[in-house]
Design an enzyme around this catalytic site. Structure first.
Site, mmCIF file in Angstrom:
data_model
loop_
_atom_site.group_PDB
_atom_site.id
_atom_site.type_symbol
_atom_site.label_atom_id
_atom_site.label_comp_id
_atom_site.label_asym_id
_atom_site.label_seq_id
_atom_site.Cartn_x
_atom_site.Cartn_y
_atom_site.Cartn_z
ATOM 1 N N ARG A 142 -4.558 6.158 -2.010
ATOM 2 C CA ARG A 142 -4.821 4.704 -2.212
ATOM 3 C C ARG A 142 -5.845 4.040 -3.524
ATOM 4 O O ARG A 142 -5.776 3.803 -4.493
ATOM 5 C CB ARG A 142 -5.076 3.499 -1.580
ATOM 6 N N SER A 180 -3.192 12.692 2.018
ATOM 7 C CA SER A 180 -4.232 12.552 1.814
ATOM 8 C C SER A 180 -5.905 12.388 2.090
ATOM 9 O O SER A 180 -6.817 13.618 2.671
ATOM 10 C CB SER A 180 -4.768 11.888 0.241
ATOM 11 N N LYS A 218 5.034 11.208 7.926
ATOM 12 C CA LYS A 218 4.309 11.068 7.549
ATOM 13 C C LYS A 218 3.445 9.813 8.506
ATOM 14 O O LYS A 218 3.987 9.661 8.540
ATOM 15 C CB LYS A 218 5.027 10.482 6.101
ATOM 16 N N LYS A 269 7.604 6.720 7.971
ATOM 17 C CA LYS A 269 6.469 6.630 7.627
ATOM 18 C C LYS A 269 5.879 5.989 8.632
ATOM 19 O O LYS A 269 5.875 4.696 8.912
ATOM 20 C CB LYS A 269 6.383 6.303 6.405
HETATM 21 C C1 PBG Z 1 2.969 4.373 -1.121
HETATM 22 C C2 PBG Z 1 2.760 5.912 -0.993
HETATM 23 C C3 PBG Z 1 1.681 6.045 0.064
HETATM 24 C C4 PBG Z 1 1.491 7.659 0.202
HETATM 25 C C5 PBG Z 1 2.692 8.236 -0.455
HETATM 26 N N1 PBG Z 1 3.483 6.897 -0.877
HETATM 27 C C6 PBG Z 1 0.469 5.042 0.151
HETATM 28 C C7 PBG Z 1 0.545 3.697 1.009
HETATM 29 O O1 PBG Z 1 1.833 4.798 2.034
HETATM 30 O O2 PBG Z 1 0.502 3.430 1.414
HETATM 31 C C8 PBG Z 1 0.592 8.709 0.549
HETATM 32 C C9 PBG Z 1 0.223 9.568 1.082
HETATM 33 C C10 PBG Z 1 -1.349 10.002 0.976
HETATM 34 O O3 PBG Z 1 -1.901 9.314 1.605
HETATM 35 O O4 PBG Z 1 -1.899 11.366 0.865
HETATM 36 N N2 PBG Z 1 4.351 4.146 -0.969
#
Ligand code: PBG
Length: 340
Positions: free
Chosen positions: A213, A287, A261, A203
Site C-alpha cells: 500500500r 510485501s 494470500k 484473500k
Molecule cells: C489490491 C491488492 C493488494 C495486494 C495485491 N492486490 C493490497 C490490498 O488488498 O490492500 C497486496 C499485495 C502485497 O502486499 O504484496 N487489491
C-alpha cells in the site's frame, strides 16, 4: 558397550536418506523451479524513472521502459510471468475510480508495451479498484459501505479493458461476491474466451500488505463515512473453513486458478484447498513477508538466500503450483547457481 543396552535398536532409520547431499537430493520431494514464479511489478508513468520502495528493499517502482528491462532480466533467468500494479497519479484518482476502465490508462499502456517487446511473456493484471480509487478501497463506496454488485459491474468492464490491452490472465483481487462469474461472462461476451482468470480466492484482511500500500499509495483514506479497513470484503485471518466456501464458488463460477494470500502464515489454507480442487493453486508471498526476510537479512539476523528459498519452497510443499514473489529474480539467480 552395546550388550549393556536394553532398548531395541531402530530398524527404520530415516537419517540414512539424509547422509549426503547426493542422497538428500535424490529423495527431495519438492523442487521449486523459476518457471513457477510470477514477479509482481509496480509501474510508474513517464520514462527512465525508478523510485525505490522504502519498505521493500531491492524493489522499485519503474517506468514502463525500465519495467521492460526488468522483464528482460527476468526472462533470461527463466521467469516469464509478471503481475502488474500501476502507480496512479493522485490527480487521476476519483471516488468512482473511472480511470480503471480507461483503455489508455497506465496499466493498459504497460501491458501493450511489454507484450510488444516480449510476446512470449505471461501478463497478469489485477482487477480491483484500489489503485484508481481516491478512497483507497477495492470497490465503490456508498453510504459508508463498499457495495458489491455495482462494483462487480465495473470490475467486469475493467477485466475486458485489460484483456483488450493484451493481458493473458486477469486476477480479481477485490473479494466481491460473484465477480468471477461476472468477469467470465463479460470476457466471453467480448470475445476473450482464452483469457484466464486467476482468482484471489482466499484473500485475507491481512496487515502484511502494508509495504504494498505504501508502494502504490493505495491505503484506505481516513475520512468520515469511509470504511477504515477492508474487513467487510477480505477474509478474517481466523477463518479456514470459509476459504473452502470461497474456493467452491470461484471454481463453480469459472476460475482457472485459485489463489491464497498471504502465503507463509496461511500454509494450512493452501493445503486445504489443494485437497479439495484439481485446479492449479497460486500462493502470494506478499510485501510484508518479503520485507520481513529482507530487513532481518540486512541486519545480519537471517541468511537471506537460505530463508527466502526455505519460505518459497514451503509454499510449494504446502500445495502451491504457482508462486507470486517479489524475490523472483533473486530466487531464479540462486537457482541458476545451484541451490543447496
Ligand atoms: C489490491 C491488492 C493488494 C495486494 C495485491 N492486490 C493490497 C490490498 O488488498 O490492500 C497486496 C499485495 C502485497 O502486499 O504484496 N487489491
Amino acid at each position: 558397550m552395546s550388550e549393556s543396552r536394553d532398548w531395541p535398536r531402530p530398524m527404520r532409520r530415516p537419517r540414512r536418506l539424509r547422509r549426503s547431499e547426493a542422497i538428500r537430493r535424490l529423495v527431495q520431494e519438492t523442487h521449486l523451479t523459476p518457471d513457477r514464479l510470477i514477479l509482481p511489478q509496480f509501474v510508474l508513468d513517464g520514462s527512465d524513472r525508478e523510485e525505490p520502495i522504502g519498505a521493500m528493499p531491492g524493489r522499485s517502482r519503474l517506468s514502463i521502459d525500465r519495467t521492460i528491462n526488468e522483464c528482460k532480466k527476468a526472462i533470461s533467468l527463466g521467469v516469464r510471468s509478471f503481475a502488474l500494479f500501476p502507480v496512479i497519479d493522485a490527480s487521476l484518482k476519483t471516488p468512482e475510480a473511472r480511470e480503471a476502465v480507461n483503455p489508455e490508462n497506465l496499466l493498459c499502456r504497460a501491458v501493450r508495451s511489454i507484450k510488444e517487446a516480449y510476446p512470449e511473456s505471461c501478463l497478469v493484471t489485477d482487477v480491483a479498484l484500489d489503485p484508481y480509487s481516491s478512497l483507497g478501497h477495492d470497490g465503490l463506496v456508498k453510504n459508508g459501505r463498499v457495495v458489491n454488485d455495482e462494483t462487480v459491474e465495473v470490475l467486469a468492464e475493467m477485466a475486458v479493458v485489460q484483456a483488450r490491452a493484451g493481458a493473458d490472465i486477469v486476477a480479481p483481487s477485490d473479494m466481491m461476491d460473484g465477480r468471477v462469474g461476472a468477469i467470465r461472462w463479460a470476457l466471453d461476451e467480448a470475445g476473450f474466451q482464452d483469457v484466464a482468470i486467476l482468482s484471489y480466492t482466499a484473500k485475507y484482511a491481512s496487515s502484511f500488505y502494508g509495504p504494498f500500500r505504501e508502494a502504490l499509495g493505495s491505503a484506505p483514506v481516513d475520512a468520515p463515512d469511509i470504511p477504515k479497513d477492508k474487513k467487510t470484503y477480505q477474509m478474517n485471518p481466523a477463518n479456514a473453513r470459509e476459504a473452502e466456501i470461497e474456493a467452491m464458488l470461484d471454481e463453480a463460477e469459472g476460475a482457472d486458478m485459485l489463489m491464497v494470500k498471504p502465503g507463509l502464515p496461511y500454509l494450512d489454507i493452501i493445503a486445504r484447498l489443494r485437497g479439495m480442487t484439481s485446479l492449479p493453486i497460486a500462493a502470494y508471498q506478499v510485501s510484508g513477508e518479503y520485507a520481513m526476510i529482507k530487513a532481518a537479512a540486512q541486519n545480519g539476523w537471517l541468511d537471506e538466500r537460505a530463508c527466502m528459498s526455505e519460505a518459497l519452497t514451503a509454499l510449494a510443499r504446502a500445495g502451491a503450483d504457482v508462486i507470486l514473489t517479489y524475490a523472483a529474480l533473486d530466487y531464479a539467480g540462486w537457482w541458476r547457481e545451484g541451490l543447496s
